[in-house]
Design an enzyme around this catalytic site. Sequence first.
Site, PDB file in Angstrom:
ATOM      1  N   ASP A 198     -10.041   3.523   1.637  1.00  0.00           N
ATOM      2  CA  ASP A 198     -10.280   3.061   3.011  1.00  0.00           C
ATOM      3  C   ASP A 198     -11.013   4.134   3.820  1.00  0.00           C
ATOM      4  OD1 ASP A 198      -9.296   0.505   2.837  1.00  0.00           O
ATOM      5  OD2 ASP A 198      -7.247   1.049   3.407  1.00  0.00           O
ATOM      6  N   LYS A 257       0.809  -1.225   0.000  1.00  0.00           N
ATOM      7  CA  LYS A 257       0.000   0.000   0.000  1.00  0.00           C
ATOM      8  C   LYS A 257       0.846   1.280   0.000  1.00  0.00           C
ATOM      9  CE  LYS A 257      -4.382  -1.452   2.045  1.00  0.00           C
ATOM     10  NZ  LYS A 257      -5.359  -1.189   3.094  1.00  0.00           N
TER      11      LYS A 257
HETATM   12  P1  NAP Z   1      -0.711  -1.737   9.868  1.00  0.00           P
HETATM   13  O1  NAP Z   1      -0.361  -0.622   8.938  1.00  0.00           O
HETATM   14  O2  NAP Z   1       0.223  -2.860  10.038  1.00  0.00           O
HETATM   15  O3  NAP Z   1      -0.973  -1.077  11.316  1.00  0.00           O
HETATM   16  C1  NAP Z   1      -1.268  -1.851  12.437  1.00  0.00           C
HETATM   17  C2  NAP Z   1      -1.500  -0.972  13.644  1.00  0.00           C
HETATM   18  O4  NAP Z   1      -1.940  -1.815  14.697  1.00  0.00           O
HETATM   19  C3  NAP Z   1      -0.247  -0.273  14.119  1.00  0.00           C
HETATM   20  O5  NAP Z   1      -0.599   0.985  14.613  1.00  0.00           O
HETATM   21  C4  NAP Z   1       0.257  -1.183  15.240  1.00  0.00           C
HETATM   22  O6  NAP Z   1       0.896  -0.483  16.284  1.00  0.00           O
HETATM   23  C5  NAP Z   1      -1.037  -1.722  15.793  1.00  0.00           C
HETATM   24  N1  NAP Z   1      -0.839  -3.050  16.359  1.00  0.00           N
HETATM   25  C6  NAP Z   1      -0.372  -4.155  15.719  1.00  0.00           C
HETATM   26  N2  NAP Z   1      -0.324  -5.204  16.559  1.00  0.00           N
HETATM   27  C7  NAP Z   1      -0.746  -4.734  17.779  1.00  0.00           C
HETATM   28  C8  NAP Z   1      -0.901  -5.331  19.050  1.00  0.00           C
HETATM   29  N3  NAP Z   1      -0.632  -6.618  19.249  1.00  0.00           N
HETATM   30  N4  NAP Z   1      -1.352  -4.553  20.063  1.00  0.00           N
HETATM   31  C9  NAP Z   1      -1.645  -3.263  19.859  1.00  0.00           C
HETATM   32  N5  NAP Z   1      -1.506  -2.631  18.687  1.00  0.00           N
HETATM   33  C10 NAP Z   1      -1.061  -3.360  17.647  1.00  0.00           C
HETATM   34  O7  NAP Z   1      -2.118  -2.387   9.484  1.00  0.00           O
HETATM   35  P2  NAP Z   1      -3.342  -1.685   8.729  1.00  0.00           P
HETATM   36  O8  NAP Z   1      -3.222  -1.881   7.283  1.00  0.00           O
HETATM   37  O9  NAP Z   1      -3.487  -0.308   9.241  1.00  0.00           O
HETATM   38  O10 NAP Z   1      -4.565  -2.618   9.209  1.00  0.00           O
HETATM   39  C11 NAP Z   1      -5.046  -2.582  10.532  1.00  0.00           C
HETATM   40  C12 NAP Z   1      -6.274  -3.471  10.660  1.00  0.00           C
HETATM   41  O11 NAP Z   1      -7.340  -2.958   9.877  1.00  0.00           O
HETATM   42  C13 NAP Z   1      -6.034  -4.896  10.181  1.00  0.00           C
HETATM   43  O12 NAP Z   1      -6.688  -5.778  11.051  1.00  0.00           O
HETATM   44  C14 NAP Z   1      -6.690  -4.925   8.829  1.00  0.00           C
HETATM   45  O13 NAP Z   1      -7.144  -6.203   8.488  1.00  0.00           O
HETATM   46  C15 NAP Z   1      -7.852  -3.979   9.058  1.00  0.00           C
HETATM   47  N6  NAP Z   1      -8.352  -3.392   7.793  1.00  0.00           N
HETATM   48  C16 NAP Z   1      -9.639  -3.647   7.463  1.00  0.00           C
HETATM   49  C17 NAP Z   1     -10.156  -3.115   6.308  1.00  0.00           C
HETATM   50  C18 NAP Z   1     -11.595  -3.399   5.942  1.00  0.00           C
HETATM   51  O14 NAP Z   1     -11.941  -3.189   4.790  1.00  0.00           O
HETATM   52  N7  NAP Z   1     -12.421  -3.821   6.871  1.00  0.00           N
HETATM   53  C19 NAP Z   1      -9.355  -2.301   5.482  1.00  0.00           C
HETATM   54  C20 NAP Z   1      -8.034  -2.050   5.858  1.00  0.00           C
HETATM   55  C21 NAP Z   1      -7.536  -2.602   7.032  1.00  0.00           C
HETATM   56  P3  NAP Z   1       2.477  -0.159  16.296  1.00  0.00           P
HETATM   57  O15 NAP Z   1       2.620   1.169  15.616  1.00  0.00           O
HETATM   58  O16 NAP Z   1       2.811  -0.124  17.744  1.00  0.00           O
HETATM   59  O17 NAP Z   1       3.159  -1.272  15.552  1.00  0.00           O
END
Ligand code: NAP
Length: 523
Positions: free
Chosen positions: A347, A310
Amino acid sequence: MMTAAATNYISRLRPLRLPRVCVAITDSDPSALVDKAEALIRDNTFLEFRLDYLPRPLLALPKIKRLMEYHPHVVAIATCRRAASGGKFQGSLASQLDILAKAGASGCQLLDIELQSAAKCKPAQVQRLRGRSALILSYHDFRATKNLETTLEKMVAIPADFYKIVSTAATLYDNVTMMKFLEKNGDRHSLIGLCMGEQGIISRLLGVRAGSVFTFASVSPDEKTAPGQVTAQELRNTYRIEQVDVATRVYGVAGDPVAHSLSPAIMNAALRRENVNGVYLALHAKTLKDLLSCVRDIPIHGLSITMPYKEAVLKHLDNTDSHTTKIGACNTVVRAQDGKLYGFNTDAAGIVRPLEQRITIEKAKILVLGAGGAARAAVFGLKERGAEVYILNRTTGPAQKLAHQARARIVKRADLKKLTFDVIINATPVGMGNTRESPLNENEINTRYLFEMIYDPAETRLMKMAKERGAEAIPGIEMFVHQAARQFEIWTGKPAPWDDMMRVVTLALQERTARNAAKEVKK
Ligand code: NAP
């Protein structure tokens, strides 16, 4: 040069026109094999009997003969691939030839023999198979897609009616190589060409428009005769292979991994519903370079970009809107008529749209958990709509950076118990799959709405706890459908069939949950 027998055969088959999809049937029991064929015949008139899956292939032939006599409209290939060429037949070359000849006498109009077997026979032995059937000379490369031209050169030294070359896609670009090969040689020879493997999906769908006379499909996901094979039902109903033509626009979801993506189900349903001549595929891109080469050469009209590309894709795009630049992540690419690539982020629409159906976003007090790509989209999208946005993240650095860029506020975990919000959004992966974890404790969930981005499972522990505390939970599936709907609108200029998309993806998730539960029981 075609022999007289072949010419006769072709003129007999031409009025029939071979269907685009041949369903490969396997079983270790002759009666079960033919029963499967009988059950398939209503929807599939083109079958391949994989006789090599039977311990004693000859036993199936009287049954196949009866079936073929009873269903004269059915076209069947008999294949008895030897183990040395990737099949299961352990017998001698002479018995392979004998079985194929007898399959021809039992009504199979096409007989498949591998180049390796045919090359070891006397020419007359091979040509004898063409007496009453057409011959498919086949070659399988289980490792790579290479030397297609030289392989064909070797193959055409043996007269046959069809030449089938099946390679393995190690990259997405291997599909392009296969399709260029089909385009170049399809006028001179009747070719069947495709790439095996998860990355070969492009050639399985688009090979027929590049010049492959037909393609292969499996009866069910558990009965694949080659890696990456798709079921006949999926080829027809999900991907609409019968309608694929030169004007069909190609779309896909690109990431690593993408095998479990729900995007093909939802997007193909939307394309079908809105009568858009397009097909949407799961593109397992191991590198961005590979993906971008395919976008240029196939060409691909639109992409959903998912993990881990992304952010990285941005520098390869010709332009992005200011919203996407601010977020620093792109989940949607469109290829304009001039070939240029434009990037968007839908998003934010996936968050804003479900919320504006429930609340006035302006001045609403919203807490976003996380500071990754999805959180950034939510924070910027909601700030643009006038919300009061708070951020809480595991590590402070990314949260501070985002808060600064978006003019949002930071909250400390310790203060959560005392604070109330209109909406809490979970933009972390905590609670995904079977973990049953929650990013917040019960007494920290003081909100009217809990918006969960996770959609698998359909209900997370966080959602359950929020409901118990009287909040309304908005499931991640709503975000998924809305971000997909916005992509559809960007690509096609048409309003997205939202209800249909929701129905299809809910059903797909339910089926997945049921399958996983069944697997658990088996364990
Ligand atoms: P990302 O860029 O990897 O970001 C993940 C975030 O979650 C970071 O801020 C990270 O914190 C935090 N995190 C990860 N593991 C954690 C833990 N064990 N405890 C607390 N915080 C934690 O991921 P993303 O693309 O933003 O996606 C995030 C979520 O949204 C995913 O579950 C994804 O599947 C979902 N999503 C859903 C849709 C939909 O259409 N429904 C669309 C996009 C994303 P740190 O900064 O501390 O690492």
